[in-house]
Design a protein around this motif. Structure first.
Motif, PDB file in Angstrom:
ATOM      1  N   LEU A   1     -36.226   8.180 -19.178  1.00 56.36           N
ATOM      2  CA  LEU A   1     -36.262   8.601 -17.779  1.00 56.36           C
ATOM      3  C   LEU A   1     -37.607   8.248 -17.148  1.00 56.36           C
ATOM      4  O   LEU A   1     -37.655   7.723 -16.028  1.00 56.36           O
ATOM      5  N   GLU A   2     -38.695   8.523 -17.871  1.00 56.87           N
ATOM      6  CA  GLU A   2     -40.018   8.186 -17.363  1.00 56.87           C
ATOM      7  C   GLU A   2     -40.164   6.670 -17.185  1.00 56.87           C
ATOM      8  O   GLU A   2     -40.719   6.203 -16.190  1.00 56.87           O
ATOM      9  N   ALA A   3     -39.646   5.912 -18.155  1.00 55.43           N
ATOM     10  CA  ALA A   3     -39.717   4.445 -18.059  1.00 55.43           C
ATOM     11  C   ALA A   3     -38.898   3.948 -16.870  1.00 55.43           C
ATOM     12  O   ALA A   3     -39.320   3.040 -16.144  1.00 55.43           O
ATOM     13  N   ALA A   4     -37.742   4.563 -16.666  1.00 55.83           N
ATOM     14  CA  ALA A   4     -36.901   4.165 -15.532  1.00 55.83           C
ATOM     15  C   ALA A   4     -37.592   4.482 -14.206  1.00 55.83           C
ATOM     16  O   ALA A   4     -37.545   3.682 -13.267  1.00 55.83           O
ATOM     17  N   LYS A   5     -38.244   5.643 -14.135  1.00 57.97           N
ATOM     18  CA  LYS A   5     -38.986   5.993 -12.921  1.00 57.97           C
ATOM     19  C   LYS A   5     -40.119   4.990 -12.681  1.00 57.97           C
ATOM     20  O   LYS A   5     -40.330   4.540 -11.554  1.00 57.97           O
ATOM     21  N   ALA A   6     -40.849   4.661 -13.752  1.00 61.52           N
ATOM     22  CA  ALA A   6     -41.953   3.702 -13.622  1.00 61.52           C
ATOM     23  C   ALA A   6     -41.415   2.335 -13.198  1.00 61.52           C
ATOM     24  O   ALA A   6     -42.008   1.673 -12.334  1.00 61.52           O
ATOM     25  N   ASP A   7     -40.284   1.922 -13.788  1.00 58.97           N
ATOM     26  CA  ASP A   7     -39.673   0.645 -13.399  1.00 58.97           C
ATOM     27  C   ASP A   7     -39.242   0.665 -11.943  1.00 58.97           C
ATOM     28  O   ASP A   7     -39.419  -0.323 -11.220  1.00 58.97           O
ATOM     29  N   ALA A   8     -38.682   1.783 -11.515  1.00 57.14           N
ATOM     30  CA  ALA A   8     -38.237   1.893 -10.124  1.00 57.14           C
ATOM     31  C   ALA A   8     -39.433   1.789  -9.172  1.00 57.14           C
ATOM     32  O   ALA A   8     -39.366   1.092  -8.154  1.00 57.14           O
ATOM     33  N   ILE A   9     -40.520   2.452  -9.512  1.00 56.40           N
ATOM     34  CA  ILE A   9     -41.723   2.392  -8.672  1.00 56.40           C
ATOM     35  C   ILE A   9     -42.275   0.966  -8.657  1.00 56.40           C
ATOM     36  O   ILE A   9     -42.637   0.433  -7.604  1.00 56.40           O
ATOM     37  N   ARG A  10     -42.312   0.336  -9.840  1.00 55.33           N
ATOM     38  CA  ARG A  10     -42.817  -1.035  -9.929  1.00 55.33           C
ATOM     39  C   ARG A  10     -41.921  -1.986  -9.148  1.00 55.33           C
ATOM     40  O   ARG A  10     -42.407  -2.830  -8.382  1.00 55.33           O
ATOM     41  N   LEU A  11     -40.603  -1.845  -9.297  1.00 57.86           N
ATOM     42  CA  LEU A  11     -39.677  -2.717  -8.565  1.00 57.86           C
ATOM     43  C   LEU A  11     -39.787  -2.510  -7.057  1.00 57.86           C
ATOM     44  O   LEU A  11     -39.693  -3.470  -6.285  1.00 57.86           O
ATOM     45  N   GLU A  12     -39.982  -1.262  -6.658  1.00 58.72           N
ATOM     46  CA  GLU A  12     -40.149  -0.976  -5.231  1.00 58.72           C
ATOM     47  C   GLU A  12     -41.405  -1.653  -4.696  1.00 58.72           C
ATOM     48  O   GLU A  12     -41.385  -2.270  -3.629  1.00 58.72           O
ATOM     49  N   ALA A  13     -42.498  -1.568  -5.459  1.00 59.55           N
ATOM     50  CA  ALA A  13     -43.752  -2.199  -5.030  1.00 59.55           C
ATOM     51  C   ALA A  13     -43.588  -3.716  -4.977  1.00 59.55           C
ATOM     52  O   ALA A  13     -44.044  -4.363  -4.025  1.00 59.55           O
ATOM     53  N   GLU A  14     -42.916  -4.272  -5.990  1.00 60.26           N
ATOM     54  CA  GLU A  14     -42.688  -5.724  -5.997  1.00 60.26           C
ATOM     55  C   GLU A  14     -41.816  -6.138  -4.818  1.00 60.26           C
ATOM     56  O   GLU A  14     -42.072  -7.172  -4.184  1.00 60.26           O
ATOM     57  N   ALA A  15     -40.787  -5.354  -4.525  1.00 59.65           N
ATOM     58  CA  ALA A  15     -39.900  -5.673  -3.405  1.00 59.65           C
ATOM     59  C   ALA A  15     -40.669  -5.620  -2.084  1.00 59.65           C
ATOM     60  O   ALA A  15     -40.499  -6.491  -1.224  1.00 59.65           O
ATOM     61  N   LYS A  16     -41.533  -4.605  -1.926  1.00 58.45           N
ATOM     62  CA  LYS A  16     -42.346  -4.512  -0.706  1.00 58.45           C
ATOM     63  C   LYS A  16     -43.268  -5.715  -0.590  1.00 58.45           C
ATOM     64  O   LYS A  16     -43.416  -6.303   0.482  1.00 58.45           O
ATOM     65  N   GLU A  17     -43.890  -6.083  -1.718  1.00 59.08           N
ATOM     66  CA  GLU A  17     -44.812  -7.215  -1.711  1.00 59.08           C
ATOM     67  C   GLU A  17     -44.061  -8.505  -1.371  1.00 59.08           C
ATOM     68  O   GLU A  17     -44.531  -9.299  -0.546  1.00 59.08           O
ATOM     69  N   LYS A  18     -42.906  -8.714  -1.981  1.00 58.29           N
ATOM     70  CA  LYS A  18     -42.120  -9.922  -1.688  1.00 58.29           C
ATOM     71  C   LYS A  18     -41.666  -9.939  -0.232  1.00 58.29           C
ATOM     72  O   LYS A  18     -41.670 -10.994   0.411  1.00 58.29           O
ATOM     73  N   LEU A  19     -41.273  -8.778   0.276  1.00 48.77           N
ATOM     74  CA  LEU A  19     -40.846  -8.696   1.674  1.00 48.77           C
ATOM     75  C   LEU A  19     -42.005  -9.035   2.602  1.00 48.77           C
ATOM     76  O   LEU A  19     -41.837  -9.791   3.556  1.00 48.77           O
TER      77      LEU A  19
END
Length: 168
Positions: free
Chosen positions: A84-102
């Motif tokens: 669960l913690e890894a999934a949360k960290a992945d979600a935060i990382r993916l969100e940051a990457e998506a914002k950066e790509k956008l």
């Protein structure tokens, strides 16, 4: 009525009692009664003891199995928590990457739009210059045709006169 004592030889109950005492005495002397009785009791006690030992063994196995199941459950809960913690960290990382790509995509598109606007401006300026050159050449042609149509152009006459002198 005559009252007979229990301990008189003529009393049949005395003889039954005597025979019973002799019978039990013989059983004790021949070690039949205590041996059989104690043997039966010992057998029954051994059976009860083995059942108790088996029950104790089963209880210990059950406790070991319970401890193992508890350990497995705790391990599963720990793994689930880590996942669960890894999934949360992945979600935060993916969100940051998506914002950066956008943001990068928006920046690229803005730059591309600015380049297209600059190209359009340059093209418009070139079109205006070309139209101005065409218009100027048409105006010059019209002016020259108008002068030539009148028959004499002082500039043309001076230029023609100078040609003769320059050719010599």
């Amino acid at each position: 009525m005559e009252h007979q004592s229990l301990f008189s030889f003529s009393n049949p109950e005395f003889w039954v009692l005597a025979a019973l005492v002799i019978f039990f005495g013989l059983l004790v002397v021949l070690k039949v009664l205590p041996g059989a009785l104690f043997g039966a009791l010992d057998g029954y006690a051994a059976k009860i003891r083995s059942e108790l030992d088996e029950a104790q063994k089963l209880r210990e196995e059950a406790q070991a199995l319970l401890a193992e199941v508890k350990a497995q459950r705790e391990e599963a809960e720990r793994q689930a928590s880590a996942m669960l913690e890894a999934a949360k960290a992945d979600a935060i990382r993916l969100e940051a990457e998506a914002k950066e790509k956008l943001e990068e995509q928006i920046t690229r598109r803005a730059e591309m739009a600015e380049r297209k606007i600059a190209q359009a401006e340059a093209q418009a300026a070139a079109d205006v210059k070309a139209a101005a050159v065409d218009l100027a050449s048409q105006a010059a042609e019209a002016v020259l045709l108008a002068r030539v149509a009148t028959g004499s152009d002082p500039l043309a006459d001076v230029a023609i006169g100078q040609i003769g002198g320059k050719l010599q």
